[in-house]
Motif scaffolding. Sequence first.
Motif, PDB file in Angstrom:
ATOM      1  N   ASN A  39       0.829  -1.217   0.000  1.00 58.49           N
ATOM      2  CA  ASN A  39       0.000   0.000   0.000  1.00 58.49           C
ATOM      3  C   ASN A  39       0.860   1.262   0.000  1.00 58.49           C
ATOM      4  O   ASN A  39       0.566   2.230  -0.707  1.00 58.49           O
ATOM      5  N   LEU A  40       1.936   1.227   0.796  1.00 53.03           N
ATOM      6  CA  LEU A  40       2.836   2.386   0.856  1.00 53.03           C
ATOM      7  C   LEU A  40       3.515   2.618  -0.492  1.00 53.03           C
ATOM      8  O   LEU A  40       3.616   3.765  -0.959  1.00 53.03           O
ATOM      9  N   LEU A  41       3.958   1.561  -1.141  1.00 49.20           N
ATOM     10  CA  LEU A  41       4.615   1.695  -2.443  1.00 49.20           C
ATOM     11  C   LEU A  41       3.653   2.310  -3.457  1.00 49.20           C
ATOM     12  O   LEU A  41       4.028   3.205  -4.216  1.00 49.20           O
ATOM     13  N   ASP A  42       2.400   1.854  -3.451  1.00 46.79           N
ATOM     14  CA  ASP A  42       1.378   2.450  -4.337  1.00 46.79           C
ATOM     15  C   ASP A  42       1.208   3.937  -4.050  1.00 46.79           C
ATOM     16  O   ASP A  42       1.152   4.761  -4.968  1.00 46.79           O
ATOM     17  N   GLU A  43       1.122   4.251  -2.767  1.00 49.07           N
ATOM     18  CA  GLU A  43       0.917   5.646  -2.340  1.00 49.07           C
ATOM     19  C   GLU A  43       2.063   6.540  -2.821  1.00 49.07           C
ATOM     20  O   GLU A  43       1.840   7.644  -3.340  1.00 49.07           O
ATOM     21  N   ILE A  44       3.298   6.057  -2.665  1.00 42.63           N
ATOM     22  CA  ILE A  44       4.472   6.843  -3.094  1.00 42.63           C
ATOM     23  C   ILE A  44       4.482   7.004  -4.619  1.00 42.63           C
ATOM     24  O   ILE A  44       4.718   8.103  -5.137  1.00 42.63           O
ATOM     25  N   ILE A  45       4.205   5.921  -5.327  1.00 38.70           N
ATOM     26  CA  ILE A  45       4.261   5.950  -6.798  1.00 38.70           C
ATOM     27  C   ILE A  45       3.199   6.883  -7.380  1.00 38.70           C
ATOM     28  O   ILE A  45       3.414   7.546  -8.397  1.00 38.70           O
ATOM     29  N   GLU A  46       2.053   6.981  -6.701  1.00 40.74           N
ATOM     30  CA  GLU A  46       0.963   7.838  -7.194  1.00 40.74           C
ATOM     31  C   GLU A  46       1.083   9.298  -6.718  1.00 40.74           C
ATOM     32  O   GLU A  46       0.318  10.163  -7.140  1.00 40.74           O
ATOM     33  N   SER A  47       2.049   9.569  -5.842  1.00 38.29           N
ATOM     34  CA  SER A  47       2.134  10.890  -5.200  1.00 38.29           C
ATOM     35  C   SER A  47       2.842  11.943  -6.053  1.00 38.29           C
ATOM     36  O   SER A  47       3.634  11.630  -6.932  1.00 38.29           O
ATOM     37  N   THR A  48       2.527  13.196  -5.741  1.00 40.47           N
ATOM     38  CA  THR A  48       3.253  14.328  -6.324  1.00 40.47           C
ATOM     39  C   THR A  48       4.441  14.661  -5.404  1.00 40.47           C
ATOM     40  O   THR A  48       4.516  14.170  -4.279  1.00 40.47           O
TER      41      THR A  48
END
Length: 309
Positions: free
Chosen positions: A247-256
């Motif tokens: 979940n954290l990896l997804d969050e980082i990859i989708e972040s600005t």
Amino acid sequence: MTKQKAVIDIGTNTFHLLIANVDEQQNIDIIHKNTIAVKLGEGGVNKGHIADAAYKRGIDALVLFRKELSKHNIKEVKATATAAVRDASNGKEFIAEALEKAQIQITIIDGLKEAEYIYNGAKGAGVLNDKTSLIMDIGGGSVEFIICNQNQIFWKQSYQLGAARLLADYYQHENAIEKSTLENIHQHFSNTLINLFEAVKTQHPKKLIGTAGSFDSFATIIALKQQVLFNPETMKSFELNYPEIMNLLDEIIESTHQQRLAMQGLIPLRTDMILMAAILTQFIIKRTHIEEVITCTYSLKEGLILSDH
């Protein structure tokens, strides 16, 4: 018998000084450590050159380290340089100036030697056992993979896929990374890491051990979210729950860029580096189907201090 040792790890992003006592059981008792965000690869990591400002920051950091060594009455220090100096056209000049201005003799090590020291560090942290593990160390200039257990290394390799290098090639803006760019990065990984995945098929590692700063950041962010303790200064490892890390990896990859700046537990140096580290980590976890993931706070510098050089 306890031995006092001093090492300097000259990385693409950070320079580390570590002074410690090492006993016969290979326990590390830290006397002094200092980490400086030199960003030696900034402006030149993909051009095979250390840029002027980064060069000066590097020499200044080593002069400071020499003062700290002198305070502890240490003359001898083992200093190693990795990708940023190794691949730079002015790397030899940097080494000569470090000797002249800081009285520090730098040894350039290749990626395979780097992998050995990283393995020594993980072994010293006690994170290896009889099970086969895959160690991943994401640096600024290169990434090392080691398939091993506590007794031996089965396979090791270094690739020019460091976070600073990927950042310079694929991300120059503050928005969330484009889907097409992500696909290009994945294609680059697929083309570059063919022999890694062949080795994984043969050796069947069951655990992914992440060393170096990006994994410390993953652990810090998750620990803060879960309100549990993670202190990389005192803890040797931290287990990353599989759904939480994914979940954290997804969050980082989708972040600005701005969203990453606001992330609790993420130091400014890693605001953008963590994006590339997350893309690579997610890619490796998905391709290897490994579901046991841990952070190991010992890496190259601890491996150096535990080695006989």
